[in-house]
Design a protein around this motif. Structure first.
Motif, PDB file in Angstrom:
ATOM      1  N   GLU A 206      -9.724  16.641  14.326  1.00  0.00           N
ATOM      2  CA  GLU A 206     -11.090  16.933  14.782  1.00  0.00           C
ATOM      3  C   GLU A 206     -12.136  16.224  13.926  1.00  0.00           C
ATOM      4  O   GLU A 206     -13.167  15.774  14.426  1.00  0.00           O
ATOM      5  N   VAL A 207     -11.862  16.069  12.631  1.00  0.00           N
ATOM      6  CA  VAL A 207     -12.791  15.350  11.747  1.00  0.00           C
ATOM      7  C   VAL A 207     -12.773  13.861  12.095  1.00  0.00           C
ATOM      8  O   VAL A 207     -13.825  13.220  12.187  1.00  0.00           O
ATOM      9  N   LEU A 208     -11.580  13.303  12.308  1.00  0.00           N
ATOM     10  CA  LEU A 208     -11.459  11.895  12.687  1.00  0.00           C
ATOM     11  C   LEU A 208     -12.162  11.623  14.014  1.00  0.00           C
ATOM     12  O   LEU A 208     -12.862  10.618  14.153  1.00  0.00           O
ATOM     13  N   THR A 209     -11.984  12.510  14.971  1.00  0.00           N
ATOM     14  CA  THR A 209     -12.611  12.345  16.280  1.00  0.00           C
ATOM     15  C   THR A 209     -14.130  12.363  16.161  1.00  0.00           C
ATOM     16  O   THR A 209     -14.820  11.518  16.740  1.00  0.00           O
TER      17      THR A 209
ATOM     18  N   LYS B 230     -17.013   1.109  12.770  1.00  0.00           N
ATOM     19  CA  LYS B 230     -17.258   1.016  11.327  1.00  0.00           C
ATOM     20  C   LYS B 230     -16.292   1.885  10.532  1.00  0.00           C
ATOM     21  O   LYS B 230     -16.116   1.677   9.336  1.00  0.00           O
ATOM     22  N   LEU B 231     -15.664   2.854  11.187  1.00  0.00           N
ATOM     23  CA  LEU B 231     -14.729   3.745  10.501  1.00  0.00           C
ATOM     24  C   LEU B 231     -13.445   3.019  10.093  1.00  0.00           C
ATOM     25  O   LEU B 231     -12.805   3.381   9.124  1.00  0.00           O
ATOM     26  N   VAL B 232     -13.087   1.972  10.825  1.00  0.00           N
ATOM     27  CA  VAL B 232     -11.873   1.207  10.516  1.00  0.00           C
ATOM     28  C   VAL B 232     -12.248   0.058   9.588  1.00  0.00           C
ATOM     29  O   VAL B 232     -13.083  -0.779   9.912  1.00  0.00           O
TER      30      VAL B 232
ATOM     31  N   LEU C  47      -8.248   5.863  16.840  1.00  0.00           N
ATOM     32  CA  LEU C  47      -7.777   7.178  16.402  1.00  0.00           C
ATOM     33  C   LEU C  47      -6.292   7.119  16.042  1.00  0.00           C
ATOM     34  O   LEU C  47      -5.881   7.611  14.991  1.00  0.00           O
ATOM     35  N   ASN C  48      -5.490   6.476  16.886  1.00  0.00           N
ATOM     36  CA  ASN C  48      -4.053   6.346  16.607  1.00  0.00           C
ATOM     37  C   ASN C  48      -3.802   5.505  15.361  1.00  0.00           C
ATOM     38  O   ASN C  48      -2.939   5.832  14.546  1.00  0.00           O
ATOM     39  N   LEU C  49      -4.553   4.408  15.214  1.00  0.00           N
ATOM     40  CA  LEU C  49      -4.403   3.555  14.036  1.00  0.00           C
ATOM     41  C   LEU C  49      -4.677   4.334  12.759  1.00  0.00           C
ATOM     42  O   LEU C  49      -3.932   4.236  11.786  1.00  0.00           O
TER      43      LEU C  49
ATOM     44  N   LEU D 182      -6.450   2.771   6.346  1.00  0.00           N
ATOM     45  CA  LEU D 182      -7.333   1.894   7.125  1.00  0.00           C
ATOM     46  C   LEU D 182      -8.763   2.428   7.206  1.00  0.00           C
ATOM     47  O   LEU D 182      -9.673   1.692   7.547  1.00  0.00           O
ATOM     48  N   MET D 183      -8.948   3.697   6.914  1.00  0.00           N
ATOM     49  CA  MET D 183     -10.267   4.303   7.041  1.00  0.00           C
ATOM     50  C   MET D 183     -11.207   3.785   5.957  1.00  0.00           C
ATOM     51  O   MET D 183     -10.834   3.685   4.798  1.00  0.00           O
ATOM     52  N   LYS D 184     -12.418   3.454   6.354  1.00  0.00           N
ATOM     53  CA  LYS D 184     -13.437   3.097   5.365  1.00  0.00           C
ATOM     54  C   LYS D 184     -13.669   4.334   4.510  1.00  0.00           C
ATOM     55  O   LYS D 184     -13.678   5.448   5.005  1.00  0.00           O
TER      56      LYS D 184
END
Length: 105
Positions: free
Chosen positions: A35-38, A47-49, A69-71, A78-80
């Motif tokens: 839910e936080v990622l979404t 920009k998140l990736v 989201l899957n990545l 991979l998350m900034k």
């Protein structure tokens, strides 16, 4: 306040040093709740990736084309970083704008 990042990331360490009340959640070990990622993807989009990361460079073109989201669920590094969750919302990175919003004057 929750700081999602990596314990060995210099930027995350800088942020933690200035935010002593923040709790670090290491995304490699604990991951980020879906839910936080979404919510972060809805707010920050692509920009998140972090496409400048070593992890990104190691992915094939086919993997890179996958849903963000899957990545991020398969490759949390991979998350900034950092992704900071407060009662007021989400903040991405540790730039001047984020510091101004979170640090007392």
């Amino acid at each position: 306040m929750i700081l999602y990042g990596l314990k060995n990331c210099d930027t995350c360490r800088k942020a933690l040093k200035q935010l002593p009340d923040a709790r670090l959640v290491d995304v490699r070990g604990e991951g980020v709740p879906t839910e936080v990622l979404t919510e972060a993807l809805a707010q920050f989009g692509d920009k998140l990736v972090n496409t400048r990361s070593t992890t990104w460079r190691g992915l094939s073109e086919e993997e890179r084309a996958g849903a963000p989201l899957n990545l991020l669920q398969q490759h949390p590094a991979l998350m900034k970083r950092p992704l900071i969750q407060t009662v007021d919302g989400l903040f991405l990175g540790w730039d001047k704008a984020t510091q101004a919003a979170l640090l007392p004057v």
